[in-house]
Motif scaffolding. Structure first.
Motif, PDB file in Angstrom:
ATOM      1  N   ASP A 216       3.895  -8.554   5.079  1.00 52.88           N
ATOM      2  CA  ASP A 216       2.951  -8.788   6.170  1.00 52.88           C
ATOM      3  C   ASP A 216       3.492  -8.202   7.475  1.00 52.88           C
ATOM      4  N   THR A 217       4.784  -8.391   7.723  1.00 58.75           N
ATOM      5  CA  THR A 217       5.413  -7.833   8.927  1.00 58.75           C
ATOM      6  C   THR A 217       5.364  -6.307   8.921  1.00 58.75           C
ATOM      7  N   MET A 218       5.483  -5.715   7.747  1.00 58.83           N
ATOM      8  CA  MET A 218       5.445  -4.258   7.628  1.00 58.83           C
ATOM      9  C   MET A 218       4.029  -3.701   7.695  1.00 58.83           C
ATOM     10  N   GLY A 219       3.032  -4.584   7.748  1.00 51.39           N
ATOM     11  CA  GLY A 219       1.641  -4.138   7.851  1.00 51.39           C
ATOM     12  C   GLY A 219       0.978  -3.831   6.525  1.00 51.39           C
ATOM     13  N   ILE A 220       1.532  -4.343   5.419  1.00 50.54           N
ATOM     14  CA  ILE A 220       0.974  -4.091   4.091  1.00 50.54           C
ATOM     15  C   ILE A 220      -0.086  -5.151   3.775  1.00 50.54           C
ATOM     16  N   GLY A 221      -1.195  -4.737   3.189  1.00 50.64           N
ATOM     17  CA  GLY A 221      -2.279  -5.653   2.853  1.00 50.64           C
ATOM     18  C   GLY A 221      -1.880  -6.669   1.799  1.00 50.64           C
ATOM     19  N   ALA A 222      -2.468  -7.858   1.888  1.00 53.18           N
ATOM     20  CA  ALA A 222      -2.125  -8.948   0.976  1.00 53.18           C
ATOM     21  C   ALA A 222      -2.464  -8.630  -0.472  1.00 53.18           C
ATOM     22  N   GLY A 223      -3.421  -7.732  -0.700  1.00 54.43           N
ATOM     23  CA  GLY A 223      -3.830  -7.414  -2.060  1.00 54.43           C
ATOM     24  C   GLY A 223      -2.699  -6.873  -2.912  1.00 54.43           C
ATOM     25  N   MET A 244      -3.237   2.155  -3.266  1.00 45.68           N
ATOM     26  CA  MET A 244      -2.150   2.298  -2.287  1.00 45.68           C
ATOM     27  C   MET A 244      -2.709   2.437  -0.880  1.00 45.68           C
ATOM     28  N   ALA A 245      -3.785   3.209  -0.749  1.00 38.63           N
ATOM     29  CA  ALA A 245      -4.414   3.388   0.563  1.00 38.63           C
ATOM     30  C   ALA A 245      -5.107   2.106   1.007  1.00 38.63           C
ATOM     31  N   ASP A 246      -5.819   1.460   0.085  1.00 38.91           N
ATOM     32  CA  ASP A 246      -6.543   0.230   0.437  1.00 38.91           C
ATOM     33  C   ASP A 246      -5.586  -0.880   0.868  1.00 38.91           C
ATOM     34  N   PHE A 247      -4.436  -0.971   0.207  1.00 38.94           N
ATOM     35  CA  PHE A 247      -3.448  -2.007   0.537  1.00 38.94           C
ATOM     36  C   PHE A 247      -2.546  -1.599   1.705  1.00 38.94           C
ATOM     37  N   LYS A 248      -2.782  -0.387   2.251  1.00 40.10           N
ATOM     38  CA  LYS A 248      -1.990   0.161   3.356  1.00 40.10           C
ATOM     39  C   LYS A 248      -0.529   0.359   2.966  1.00 40.10           C
ATOM     40  N   LEU A 249      -0.281   0.527   1.670  1.00 34.52           N
ATOM     41  CA  LEU A 249       1.073   0.841   1.232  1.00 34.52           C
ATOM     42  C   LEU A 249       1.416   2.274   1.606  1.00 34.52           C
TER      43      LEU A 249
END
Length: 261
Positions: A216-223, A244-249
């Motif tokens: 969460d701190t790194m800005g990655i989506g919860a999914g 990967m794009a949807d989860f902001k990985l």
């Protein structure tokens, strides 16, 4: 003996005897279920393929839980399993790319920190090729990558599985080339000693919370972490470029990342 005599004898038993009998039956059943739970947790802890992939009897790539090619990743990684099982090593290549290849063994974060300290001004991107390993070390590596404002990358047919995506998440820019193999599953720190059921449960909950907070701190989506939690440790959830794009990985489309090399 008449047929009704055993029934009459049972009726003569006082309530205390009957209650004690019922209690002992329930206690025995509870013991059996507890034994089954402990055995299941112990077996799960011993079978974590991504946790200690340096062991020769552990598969580097667990079977897929996702749709697609049965029991296999979307593509086969280019590196041989012997290379992936070795303790992670670091090599500075052209363009400021630091290759991090191998299993994330305990102590990997300390070696990584020394490498960054020695070559920090030259390192721009950390390129990962790892089946995962120690969660503590993965978290520490990820935090240092973000602190130093470095990018991360998974090259074409490179592997980043189990705890490796935690490291990948630390990059300010995060690039996955076409055919990069990235997968997640449940992770927790098992340690050398076999834990009790209570210790295993406490460890799993604490590690899950730490990883979730870090992502969460790194800005990655919860999914991303939800898929990991739903995937047993003997399987991998292989991520598609869209996921990967949807989860902001990843922060850039696959085609753009590929052009950057």
């Amino acid at each position: 003996m008449r047929i009704d005599e055993p029934i009459k004898a049972l009726l003569k038993l006082d309530d205390g005897v009957l209650m004690r009998g019922a209690f002992y039956i329930l206690l025995s059943a509870a013991a059996v279920f507890l034994l089954i739970d402990v055995r299941d947790i112990t077996a799960m802890n011993a079978a974590l393929p991504g946790y200690d992939p340096m062991h020769g009897d552990q598969p580097v790539l667990p079977p897929a839980l996702t749709d697609g090619v049965p029991n296999a990743p979307p593509v086969q990684p280019a590196s041989p399993k012997e290379t992936l099982r070795q303790p992670i090593r670091f090599e500075l290549t052209s363009g400021g790319v630091l290759l991090a290849e191998g299993s994330i063994d305990p102590g990997a974060a300390d070696r990584f920190a020394k490498e960054i300290e020695a070559r920090g001004e030259y390192v721009k991107t950390v390129s990962l090729n790892s089946p995962g390993g120690s969660v503590d070390d993965a978290l520490a590596m990820s935090e240092l990558i973000r602190e130093k404002k470095l990018d991360t990358k998974v090259a074409s047919k490179a592997l980043c599985a189990s705890s490796c995506p935690i490291v990948f998440a630390g990059g300010v820019g995060r690039m996955a080339e076409k055919d990069a193999v990235i997968g997640v599953h449940q992770v927790f720190n098992g340690g050398k000693d076999r834990p009790t059921a209570e210790q295993a449960m406490a460890s799993a909950q604490a590690t899950t919370a730490r990883v979730a907070r870090h992502l969460d701190t790194m800005g990655i989506g919860a999914g991303l972490w939800i898929n990991a939690l739903e995937t047993p440790p003997d399987r991998l959830y292989y991520l598609t470029p869209k996921e990967m794009a949807d989860f902001k990985l990843t922060t850039e489309p696959v085609a753009t990342a590929k052009k950057k090399g």
